[in-house]
Design a protein around this motif. Structure first.
Motif, PDB file in Angstrom:
ATOM      1  N   THR A  25       0.837  -1.195   0.000  1.00  0.00           N
ATOM      2  CA  THR A  25       0.000   0.000   0.000  1.00  0.00           C
ATOM      3  C   THR A  25       0.872   1.243   0.000  1.00  0.00           C
ATOM      4  OG1 THR A  25      -0.121   0.108   2.415  1.00  0.00           O
ATOM      5  CG2 THR A  25      -1.812  -1.216   1.269  1.00  0.00           C
ATOM      6  N   VAL A  26       0.281   2.346  -0.418  1.00  0.00           N
ATOM      7  CA  VAL A  26       1.022   3.603  -0.457  1.00  0.00           C
ATOM      8  C   VAL A  26       1.446   4.018   0.953  1.00  0.00           C
ATOM      9  CG1 VAL A  26       0.893   6.047  -1.048  1.00  0.00           C
ATOM     10  CG2 VAL A  26      -0.164   4.340  -2.561  1.00  0.00           C
ATOM     11  N   LEU A  72       9.017   4.386  -0.509  1.00  0.00           N
ATOM     12  CA  LEU A  72       9.291   5.134  -1.734  1.00  0.00           C
ATOM     13  C   LEU A  72      10.317   4.406  -2.603  1.00  0.00           C
ATOM     14  CD1 LEU A  72       9.393   8.850  -0.532  1.00  0.00           C
ATOM     15  CD2 LEU A  72       7.712   7.801  -2.053  1.00  0.00           C
ATOM     16  N   TRP A 114       8.642   2.500  -5.296  1.00  0.00           N
ATOM     17  CA  TRP A 114       8.254   3.302  -6.445  1.00  0.00           C
ATOM     18  C   TRP A 114       9.439   3.491  -7.396  1.00  0.00           C
ATOM     19  CZ3 TRP A 114       3.363   5.548  -7.438  1.00  0.00           C
ATOM     20  CH2 TRP A 114       2.395   5.249  -6.468  1.00  0.00           C
ATOM     21  N   GLY A 167      -0.317   0.488  -6.437  1.00  0.00           N
ATOM     22  CA  GLY A 167      -0.042   1.848  -6.878  1.00  0.00           C
ATOM     23  C   GLY A 167       1.267   2.006  -7.626  1.00  0.00           C
ATOM     24  N   ALA A 168       2.361   1.546  -7.031  1.00  0.00           N
ATOM     25  CA  ALA A 168       3.674   1.725  -7.652  1.00  0.00           C
ATOM     26  C   ALA A 168       3.773   0.957  -8.964  1.00  0.00           C
ATOM     27  CB  ALA A 168       4.767   1.279  -6.686  1.00  0.00           C
TER      28      ALA A 168
END
Length: 221
Positions: A84-85, A90, A93, A137-138
């Motif tokens: 999850t974000v 990071l 990502w 998300g990423a």
């Protein structure tokens, strides 16, 4: 007979693509960070960081010379991460960008110096790029980049008659995905062979009027 490079061609999908193209009589070369599987005797460059433009340019120069030219490229390299974000990192990502998008951009940039009129590029994106579920998300953002890269490259190279398209599979039926999702309905997943057939079509003269498209792959087979 076309001369085709499969970048990231030693994974499950890449091997299916290379086998499908070779079976159709095309000359195929593979570039990948991974080593060739046992028994592979085709044209290949292993140990290539596909996100490093210098390394990719050197590998292309070698295999294009051995092929005698270049008519098509398939960019298969990529990876997946679920988090999850809020609870993720990071760094994930950055990693998804590097292995999914930067590898594709790098290969495309180098390929354009070798492809002539009528050449074709097929990128492997993902259906998740259009609508991401939780934890994706990423991954989805990096694959959305592949989709928009495909559109931009198609527009930029239309005057050279170089076609650029993408396939956007839902879940691919691979051993790793089966292990990660053991309770899923595998019959709804896209087989690597079915995806390879779609890629072969987009490289072919039968798809000569198709460019800038993202073709969703969502059936088994």
């Amino acid at each position: 007979m076309a001369r085709i490079i499969v970048a990231g061609g030693f994974g499950i999908l890449g091997q299916a693509v290379a086998k499908r193209l070779a079976a159709s009589g095309h000359a195929v070369a593979v570039i990948d960070m991974a080593n060739a599987p046992a028994g592979y005797d085709g044209i290949a460059q292993s140990g290539v960081d596909l996100a490093d433009e210098g390394a990719v340019a050197s590998a292309y120069a070698d295999v294009v010379g051995r092929l005698g030219g270049l008519d098509g490229v398939v960019n298969v390299a990529g990876g997946f991460a679920w988090e999850t974000v809020a609870d993720g990192s990071l760094d994930t990502w950055d990693r998804m960008y590097r292995i999914n998008l930067r590898t594709t951009v790098t290969s495309c940039r180098v390929a354009l110096a070798h492809l002539g009129k009528g050449g074709a590029i097929v990128n492997v994106g993902a259906a998740a790029a259009a609508r991401a579920d939780a934890g994706m998300g990423a991954y989805a953002a990096s694959k959305a980049g592949v989709a928009t890269l495909t559109q931009a490259l198609a527009a930029e190279n239309a005057d050279r008659a170089i076609r650029v398209n993408a396939v956007l599979p839902t879940t691919l039926d691979t051993p790793a995905n089966r292990k990660d999702m053991p309770d899923a309905d595998f019959s709804t997943w896209v087989s690597p062979n079915a995806a390879a057939d779609a890629i072969a079509f987009l490289l072919s003269d039968a798809a000569r009027a198709v460019t800038g498209e993202g073709v969703r792959l969502s059936l088994g087979g």
